[in-house]
Design a protein around this motif. Structure first.
Motif, PDB file in Angstrom:
ATOM      1  N   CYS A 237       0.839  -1.203   0.000  1.00 14.08           N
ATOM      2  CA  CYS A 237       0.000   0.000   0.000  1.00 14.08           C
ATOM      3  C   CYS A 237       0.871   1.249   0.000  1.00 14.08           C
ATOM      4  O   CYS A 237       0.635   2.189  -0.769  1.00 14.08           O
ATOM      5  CB  CYS A 237      -0.927  -0.016   1.213  1.00 14.08           C
ATOM      6  SG  CYS A 237      -1.924   1.473   1.434  1.00 14.08           S
ATOM      7  N   ALA A 238       1.896   1.278   0.844  1.00  8.20           N
ATOM      8  CA  ALA A 238       2.785   2.439   0.922  1.00  8.20           C
ATOM      9  C   ALA A 238       3.532   2.629  -0.389  1.00  8.20           C
ATOM     10  O   ALA A 238       3.705   3.759  -0.859  1.00  8.20           O
ATOM     11  CB  ALA A 238       3.768   2.271   2.077  1.00  8.20           C
ATOM     12  N   TRP A 239       3.984   1.549  -0.990  1.00  6.37           N
ATOM     13  CA  TRP A 239       4.731   1.662  -2.241  1.00  6.37           C
ATOM     14  C   TRP A 239       3.865   2.235  -3.356  1.00  6.37           C
ATOM     15  O   TRP A 239       4.310   3.088  -4.131  1.00  6.37           O
ATOM     16  CB  TRP A 239       5.281   0.299  -2.647  1.00  6.37           C
ATOM     17  CG  TRP A 239       6.366  -0.228  -1.749  1.00  6.37           C
ATOM     18  CD1 TRP A 239       6.973   0.434  -0.705  1.00  6.37           C
ATOM     19  CD2 TRP A 239       6.978  -1.509  -1.816  1.00  6.37           C
ATOM     20  NE1 TRP A 239       7.916  -0.378  -0.112  1.00  6.37           N
ATOM     21  CE2 TRP A 239       7.953  -1.569  -0.778  1.00  6.37           C
ATOM     22  CE3 TRP A 239       6.813  -2.617  -2.631  1.00  6.37           C
ATOM     23  CZ2 TRP A 239       8.741  -2.691  -0.549  1.00  6.37           C
ATOM     24  CZ3 TRP A 239       7.590  -3.744  -2.412  1.00  6.37           C
ATOM     25  CH2 TRP A 239       8.552  -3.771  -1.384  1.00  6.37           C
ATOM     26  N   TRP A 240       2.625   1.757  -3.452  1.00  2.23           N
ATOM     27  CA  TRP A 240       1.732   2.283  -4.486  1.00  2.23           C
ATOM     28  C   TRP A 240       1.428   3.759  -4.258  1.00  2.23           C
ATOM     29  O   TRP A 240       1.435   4.554  -5.204  1.00  2.23           O
ATOM     30  CB  TRP A 240       0.438   1.473  -4.520  1.00  2.23           C
ATOM     31  CG  TRP A 240       0.567   0.125  -5.160  1.00  2.23           C
ATOM     32  CD1 TRP A 240       1.723  -0.534  -5.471  1.00  2.23           C
ATOM     33  CD2 TRP A 240      -0.498  -0.733  -5.562  1.00  2.23           C
ATOM     34  NE1 TRP A 240       1.441  -1.751  -6.038  1.00  2.23           N
ATOM     35  CE2 TRP A 240       0.095  -1.909  -6.107  1.00  2.23           C
ATOM     36  CE3 TRP A 240      -1.877  -0.645  -5.519  1.00  2.23           C
ATOM     37  CZ2 TRP A 240      -0.666  -2.973  -6.606  1.00  2.23           C
ATOM     38  CZ3 TRP A 240      -2.650  -1.700  -6.002  1.00  2.23           C
ATOM     39  CH2 TRP A 240      -2.050  -2.839  -6.543  1.00  2.23           C
ATOM     40  N   MET A 241       1.144   4.115  -3.010  1.00  2.00           N
ATOM     41  CA  MET A 241       0.858   5.517  -2.707  1.00  2.00           C
ATOM     42  C   MET A 241       2.095   6.378  -2.968  1.00  2.00           C
ATOM     43  O   MET A 241       1.986   7.499  -3.493  1.00  2.00           O
ATOM     44  CB  MET A 241       0.407   5.661  -1.261  1.00  2.00           C
ATOM     45  CG  MET A 241      -0.946   5.045  -0.967  1.00  2.00           C
ATOM     46  SD  MET A 241      -1.391   5.135   0.786  1.00  2.00           S
ATOM     47  CE  MET A 241      -1.964   6.817   0.906  1.00  2.00           C
ATOM     48  N   ALA A 242       3.266   5.875  -2.602  1.00  2.00           N
ATOM     49  CA  ALA A 242       4.493   6.638  -2.809  1.00  2.00           C
ATOM     50  C   ALA A 242       4.724   6.903  -4.288  1.00  2.00           C
ATOM     51  O   ALA A 242       5.103   8.016  -4.691  1.00  2.00           O
ATOM     52  CB  ALA A 242       5.686   5.891  -2.212  1.00  2.00           C
ATOM     53  N   LEU A 243       4.503   5.900  -5.129  1.00  2.00           N
ATOM     54  CA  LEU A 243       4.660   6.093  -6.569  1.00  2.00           C
ATOM     55  C   LEU A 243       3.691   7.151  -7.072  1.00  2.00           C
ATOM     56  O   LEU A 243       4.069   8.030  -7.870  1.00  2.00           O
ATOM     57  CB  LEU A 243       4.419   4.766  -7.295  1.00  2.00           C
ATOM     58  CG  LEU A 243       4.466   4.824  -8.825  1.00  2.00           C
ATOM     59  CD1 LEU A 243       5.835   5.285  -9.310  1.00  2.00           C
ATOM     60  CD2 LEU A 243       4.105   3.459  -9.411  1.00  2.00           C
ATOM     61  N   SER A 244       2.449   7.096  -6.602  1.00  2.00           N
ATOM     62  CA  SER A 244       1.445   8.050  -7.062  1.00  2.00           C
ATOM     63  C   SER A 244       1.795   9.480  -6.642  1.00  2.00           C
ATOM     64  O   SER A 244       1.707  10.410  -7.445  1.00  2.00           O
ATOM     65  CB  SER A 244       0.065   7.658  -6.512  1.00  2.00           C
ATOM     66  OG  SER A 244      -0.939   8.493  -7.041  1.00  2.00           O
ATOM     67  N   VAL A 245       2.199   9.666  -5.391  1.00  2.00           N
ATOM     68  CA  VAL A 245       2.504  11.025  -4.938  1.00  2.00           C
ATOM     69  C   VAL A 245       3.797  11.542  -5.562  1.00  2.00           C
ATOM     70  O   VAL A 245       3.958  12.754  -5.759  1.00  2.00           O
ATOM     71  CB  VAL A 245       2.563  11.117  -3.398  1.00  2.00           C
ATOM     72  CG1 VAL A 245       1.230  10.728  -2.782  1.00  2.00           C
ATOM     73  CG2 VAL A 245       3.691  10.273  -2.821  1.00  2.00           C
ATOM     74  N   ARG A 246       4.734  10.650  -5.872  1.00  2.00           N
ATOM     75  CA  ARG A 246       5.948  11.099  -6.555  1.00  2.00           C
ATOM     76  C   ARG A 246       5.608  11.633  -7.942  1.00  2.00           C
ATOM     77  O   ARG A 246       6.218  12.585  -8.419  1.00  2.00           O
ATOM     78  CB  ARG A 246       6.958   9.958  -6.682  1.00  2.00           C
ATOM     79  CG  ARG A 246       7.533   9.442  -5.382  1.00  2.00           C
ATOM     80  CD  ARG A 246       8.311  10.477  -4.590  1.00  2.00           C
ATOM     81  NE  ARG A 246       8.988   9.879  -3.460  1.00  2.00           N
ATOM     82  CZ  ARG A 246       8.446   9.646  -2.262  1.00  2.00           C
ATOM     83  NH1 ARG A 246       7.181   9.957  -2.056  1.00  2.00           N
ATOM     84  NH2 ARG A 246       9.152   9.105  -1.297  1.00  2.00           N
TER      85      ARG A 246
END
Length: 494
Positions: free
Chosen positions: A40-49
């Motif tokens: 979940c964190a990895w997907w969100m991190a990619l999106s916010v980046r």
């Protein structure tokens, strides 16, 4: 069209506390975390980046995953029964609070359910007849291993998935043939390779996650409580709609009977659903089972229920019940969508966790500005308050949670080293949470404490909850034996 509507909605409604907490994960990217694996964190991190820290960017992975989930459910129903069953399954899922509202709330369940459904779709190919020998399907076992590993990287509930795959293989002829080849075992190794970031993180942190999810959970069990069963059943009835929930329970019994008679499709769907449903039902009198925990178990049941409804579609009562089941679920889901935007919709405000955070952040920011430079550290009494303030305060400060006050701050406990001892702090507590030993804990971690006026937040004109605020001079992580000066109280007793 549904994706566009959800994208528009996602930008209008404040983050749920869990979403803000997982956004905090993205600011502390790691191989894993105390209470959840990292997907979940990895997907969100990619999106916010790529898109920035907007609410839409944080929720976009959930919106896109939901669209993919609908496609996978359609494909699953089509592969097992017919295109019509696939359509019914996808429509029914999108018309529930659990999957429809979950399409705009980013949590670990989002990747979990998508990987779980994808694994079931591939499992169809490796255990059900299709005219090819098991040796020619080896690459699908590796794909299945990747999907099982992805599910394990999403949430620990996925530990059930490889067991269900094994059970399905053992009770189907084609599955047993495949178990005599090296592919399933190599796929299992691939699954553990995908899951390895969690293993590496736990090895470096004294197996903290596994302790949290096993002995930690066990310590919260204090006997049989009948009211928990009622809460469990009520939440599940809301999650998928009361009529559909009843149909899914009946479908579980039908699947078991069909599986016993040798139907391989029923065996696949039964293993995919019934063990998880039974497990959480048995746990429900002993521990609070949250609404979303059971989500993977409903995937196979929804396919089977859609197949049953389609097979009996000539009966008017069946058609009516199916339409009413989906309709009631859709009404519940729509009401949940509209609740934050329409204050006139009745709702128990204590359970409203997506309203008032902007209002709270504005009040807290005024106190931070009044304190001068440097701004005081913000401590939320609970990870929910800490995470929401980290997101909605204008400078996205590094907030802290209960771990800064000698309590359990979940993942915040691993971020405590970022706080400078001796800094002043502003402590914020939601009165929806119990404040046990508040005065003693504040005294133990602050050289001086002063209470500030409370802040009540609203949904429209309706009050949602009240927050207590304190200033804390010269915060320190551990209690110290020292004389403390108590500042004059302001806005209430200390």
């Amino acid at each position: 069209m549904l994706v566009l509507v959800r994208m528009l909605y996602a930008g209008q409604v404040e983050l749920a506390p869990q979403e803000a907490y997982y956004w905090q994960y993205t600011r502390h990217l790691d191989l894993s975390y105390l209470d959840h694996p990292p997907m979940c964190a990895w997907w969100m991190a990619l999106s916010v980046r790529l898109l920035g820290d907007s609410q839409l960017a944080l929720r976009l992975p959930a919106i896109l995953s939901s669209a993919l989930l609908g496609g996978v459910l359609y494909s699953l129903g089509k592969r097992l029964y017919s295109p019509a069953v696939g359509v019914l399954t996808a429509v029914a899922a999108n018309a529930t609070v659990l999957f429809g509202l979950g399409a705009v709330v980013m949590t670990p369940d989002v990747p979990l359910v998508l990987f779980w459904a994808a694994a079931l779709r591939v499992l169809c190919e490796v255990v059900l007849p299709d005219g090819q020998g098991p040796g020619r399907l080896g690459w699908r076992w590796y794909l299945l291993g990747v999907f099982c590993g992805g599910a394990l990287l999403s949430k620990y509930t996925a530990a059930l998935l490889p067991l269900q795959v094994l059970g399905t293989a053992l009770v189907t002829r084609r599955g047993r043939e495949a178990l005599r080849t090296p592919h399933p075992y190599a796929a299992c190794l691939l699954m553990f390779a995908v899951f390895s970031p969690v293993l590496l993180w736990n090895h470096a942190h004294a197996w903290a996650s596994f302790a949290f999810q096993t002995t930690g959970r066990a310590r919260t069990v204090d006997g049989f409580h009948g009211y928990l069963v009622g809460r469990y059943l009520g939440l599940q009835a809301v999650a998928v709609g009361p009529l559909l929930y009843l149909a899914l329970l009946l479908t579980a019994g039908v699947l078991v009977r069909q599986a016993w008679r040798g139907d391989d499709r029923a065996r696949l769907l039964a293993f995919a659903s019934v063990p998880g449903l039974a497990l959480f039902t048995l746990v429900s009198p002993l521990h609070w089972v949250k609404m979303n925990w059971v989500a993977p178990a409903y995937l196979g049941l929804m396919v089977a229920a859609a197949a049953g409804a389609w097979a009996l579609r000539e009966h008017r009562a069946v058609r009516g019940y199916a339409a009413l089941s989906v309709g009631v679920g859709a009404v519940l889901m729509t009401g949940m969508y509209l609740m934050p935007l329409c204050p006139w919709i009745p709702f128990r405000e204590r359970d409203n966790l997506v309203s008032g955070w902007h209002e709270l952040a504005e009040a807290v920011q005024r106190h931070r500005e009044a304190a001068g430079t440097p701004a005081p550290m913000v401590v939320g009494w609970g990870y929910k308050t800490a995470s929401e303030l980290a997101y909605y305060l204008p400078d996205h400060p590094e907030t802290q949670s209960d771990s800064a006050l000698g309590g359990d701050g979940l993942a915040y406990g691993f971020w405590l080293d970022r706080v400078r001892p001796g800094a002043d702090a502003l402590i914020v507590a939601d009165l929806r949470q119990p404040l046990r030993d508040a005065a003693a804990r504040l005294d133990a971690h602050c050289a001086a404490v002063r209470e500030l006026p409370s802040v009540t937040v609203h949904r429209g004109e309706r009050p949602v909850t009240t927050f207590r605020l304190w200033t804390c001079q010269r915060w320190h992580a551990r209690p110290e034996v020292a004389a403390r000066q108590t500042l004059p109280a302001s806005g209430g007793a200390r």
